[in-house]
Scaffold this motif. Structure first.
Motif, short mmCIF file in Angstrom:
data_model
loop_
_atom_site.label_atom_id
_atom_site.label_comp_id
_atom_site.label_asym_id
_atom_site.label_seq_id
_atom_site.Cartn_x
_atom_site.Cartn_y
_atom_site.Cartn_z
N GLN A 173 -82.30 25.24 40.79
CA GLN A 173 -81.07 25.98 41.09
C GLN A 173 -81.25 27.46 40.77
OE1 GLN A 173 -77.27 24.33 39.80
NE2 GLN A 173 -76.59 26.37 39.21
N LEU A 174 -80.82 28.31 41.69
CA LEU A 174 -80.86 29.75 41.48
C LEU A 174 -79.51 30.26 40.99
CD1 LEU A 174 -82.92 30.73 44.64
CD2 LEU A 174 -83.76 30.40 42.31
N PHE A 175 -78.45 29.90 41.70
CA PHE A 175 -77.10 30.24 41.27
C PHE A 175 -76.11 29.44 42.12
CE2 PHE A 175 -78.35 33.35 44.46
CZ PHE A 175 -77.28 33.33 45.33
N THR A 176 -74.85 29.47 41.75
CA THR A 176 -73.81 28.85 42.57
C THR A 176 -72.99 29.95 43.23
OG1 THR A 176 -72.21 28.77 40.75
CG2 THR A 176 -73.68 26.87 41.02
N HIS A 177 -72.43 29.64 44.39
CA HIS A 177 -71.64 30.66 45.07
C HIS A 177 -70.36 30.06 45.63
CE1 HIS A 177 -74.32 29.86 48.89
NE2 HIS A 177 -73.89 28.78 48.34
N PRO A 178 -69.28 30.85 45.58
CA PRO A 178 -68.00 30.43 46.15
C PRO A 178 -67.92 30.81 47.63
CG PRO A 178 -67.71 32.51 45.04
CD PRO A 178 -69.16 32.14 44.87
N PHE A 179 -66.83 30.42 48.25
CA PHE A 179 -66.63 30.72 49.66
C PHE A 179 -65.35 31.54 49.86
CE2 PHE A 179 -69.63 27.38 49.71
CZ PHE A 179 -70.41 27.61 50.82
N VAL A 180 -65.39 32.37 50.88
CA VAL A 180 -64.25 33.19 51.24
C VAL A 180 -64.01 33.03 52.74
CG1 VAL A 180 -64.62 34.87 49.39
CG2 VAL A 180 -65.71 35.21 51.63
N THR A 181 -62.88 33.51 53.16
CA THR A 181 -62.54 33.50 54.58
C THR A 181 -62.65 34.92 55.11
OG1 THR A 181 -61.07 31.61 54.30
CG2 THR A 181 -60.76 32.94 56.27
N LEU A 281 -77.15 27.29 45.36
CA LEU A 281 -78.28 27.78 46.13
C LEU A 281 -79.54 27.45 45.34
CD1 LEU A 281 -78.70 29.91 48.71
CD2 LEU A 281 -79.85 31.11 46.85
N ARG A 282 -80.51 26.82 46.00
CA ARG A 282 -81.72 26.37 45.31
C ARG A 282 -82.97 26.82 46.07
NH1 ARG A 282 -78.81 21.26 45.67
NH2 ARG A 282 -77.92 20.64 43.67
N LYS A 300 -91.38 31.84 40.19
CA LYS A 300 -90.91 32.63 39.04
C LYS A 300 -90.28 33.93 39.52
CE LYS A 300 -92.63 34.47 34.62
NZ LYS A 300 -92.49 35.92 34.83
N LEU A 301 -90.91 34.56 40.52
CA LEU A 301 -90.36 35.80 41.07
C LEU A 301 -88.98 35.57 41.65
CD1 LEU A 301 -91.25 38.83 42.03
CD2 LEU A 301 -91.42 37.71 44.26
N VAL A 302 -88.83 34.50 42.44
CA VAL A 302 -87.52 34.20 43.06
C VAL A 302 -86.48 33.91 41.99
CG1 VAL A 302 -86.28 32.55 44.52
CG2 VAL A 302 -88.56 33.35 45.20
N LYS A 303 -86.83 33.09 41.01
CA LYS A 303 -85.89 32.74 39.94
C LYS A 303 -85.44 33.99 39.19
CE LYS A 303 -83.63 30.07 37.09
NZ LYS A 303 -82.34 29.44 37.51
N GLU A 304 -86.36 34.86 38.85
CA GLU A 304 -86.00 36.06 38.10
C GLU A 304 -85.20 37.04 38.96
OE1 GLU A 304 -89.68 37.59 36.68
OE2 GLU A 304 -89.85 36.14 35.04
N THR A 305 -85.48 37.08 40.25
CA THR A 305 -84.74 37.99 41.13
C THR A 305 -83.25 37.68 41.14
OG1 THR A 305 -86.68 38.31 42.56
CG2 THR A 305 -84.52 38.82 43.52
N PHE A 306 -82.92 36.38 41.07
CA PHE A 306 -81.52 35.99 41.15
C PHE A 306 -80.95 35.52 39.79
CE2 PHE A 306 -83.26 35.23 45.43
CZ PHE A 306 -82.48 36.15 46.12
#
Length: 311
Positions: A173-181, A281-282, A300-306
């Motif tokens: 897992q990188l992070f979680t994200h909400p949704f908007v309209t 988002l994973r 590691k690069l992707v994980k640290e970026t986010f």
């Protein structure tokens, strides 16, 4: 000359194990101790010694009161055998290195057009800084083919919110994200849609696999909200120009994407009339490359970026 003979023996017999047995016998001068060193039974070592004698047409060792004594043929082969086995041991136990500052290669990601727009820019900045000789390529692959694409090495990572994780893949897992309209800038609605407005408008949904919609679309339906889905498309980037031309259209998208769209002044972000769950988002990769130094570095690069990406 001796090393050539050993290599010819390997080529003719197709068995490096014989060279390993010869190496152990040279070192230990005993079939018992050689067997212990190799983790084999004494009979197996004796059998291998028989094969060596036939292959090299020489007794190789003679039994004496002090143990096995090498023949002149074995003494001539000894430097080459010891050198060869030292090379093998060093190669097997050495850890391959990946130097991002020096290496030249192309890293490939499976991601959607949304991923290209939102997540690719920060990855590009980080890669340019830490691996200046590397390049990037993105692939839009149907979800059913993601596992085989990663397994073949055609892509290094898949980044996104997959509805169903392909079996056998590793994930992080990188992070979680909400949704908007999002609506057109001149849409006749306020900063927060009412449920009546939401249900009255025509909806655009994104489906990457050609189905009815994504996981958050299902979440809306499970809340009992009635929507008229006017268009289903696999392309996120199609949404803003459609909404600009059709103010009665509405779309529900990840917040990061809605924020990027709003910068171009053709759509605006509004709050949906219902609470929607967050989605993860994973990054995903195949077990074949779990210990690959380049893939380890890239993950590691992707994980640290986010790592500090806004939730």
């Amino acid at each position: 000359m001796a090393s050539i003979k050993v290599m010819n023996m390997i080529h003719n017999q197709f068995d490096l194990n014989l060279v390993m047995v010869l190496d152990a016998l040279i070192r230990e001068r005993s079939t018992t101790r050689a067997a212990e060193q190799l983790g084999l039974g004494q009979s197996a070592v004796s059998h291998a010694l028989g094969r060596l004698r036939r292959a090299l047409d020489d007794p190789l060792f003679i039994k004496t009161a002090g143990g096995l004594k090498p023949t002149p043929r074995t003494e001539a082969l000894t430097p080459a055998v010891l050198q060869m086995m030292e090379i093998v041991r060093n190669e097997l136990h050495s850890q391959p290195r990946f130097d991002p500052a020096r290496v030249e290669r192309c890293f490939r990601f499976c991601m959607t057009d949304m991923g290209e727009l939102v997540f690719l820019p920060p990855l590009m900045e980080r890669l340019r800084r830490e691996a200046p000789h590397c390049t990037l390529q993105t692939l839009q692959v149907p979800q059913a083919r993601i596992a085989e694409t990663l397994e073949s090495g055609e892509a290094d990572l898949a980044i996104g919110s997959l509805r169903a994780i392909p079996q056998g893949l590793f994930q992080q897992q990188l992070f979680t994200h909400p949704f908007v309209t999002i609506v057109a800038t001149d849409a006749p609605v306020g900063e927060r849609l009412t449920l009546a407005e939401f249900e009255a408008m025509d909806h655009v949904v994104v489906s990457l696999d050609g189905g009815r919609g994504s996981a958050y679309d299902k979440a809306i339906e499970e809340l009992g909200v009635r929507r008229r889905i006017f268009l289903t498309t696999p392309h996120f980037l199609l949404i803003p120009p459609l909404l600009e031309r059709q103010p009665n259209l509405v779309a529900t998208v990840p917040r990061e994407l809605g924020t990027v769209f709003a910068r171009y002044k053709v759509v605006r972000v509004v709050e949906p009339p219902i609470g929607l769950p967050r989605f993860e988002l994973r990054q995903h990769w195949h077990p074949r490359f779990h210990y690959d130094p380049a893939n380890l570095w890239l993950r590691k690069l992707v994980k640290e970026t986010f790592a500090d990406y806004p939730e």
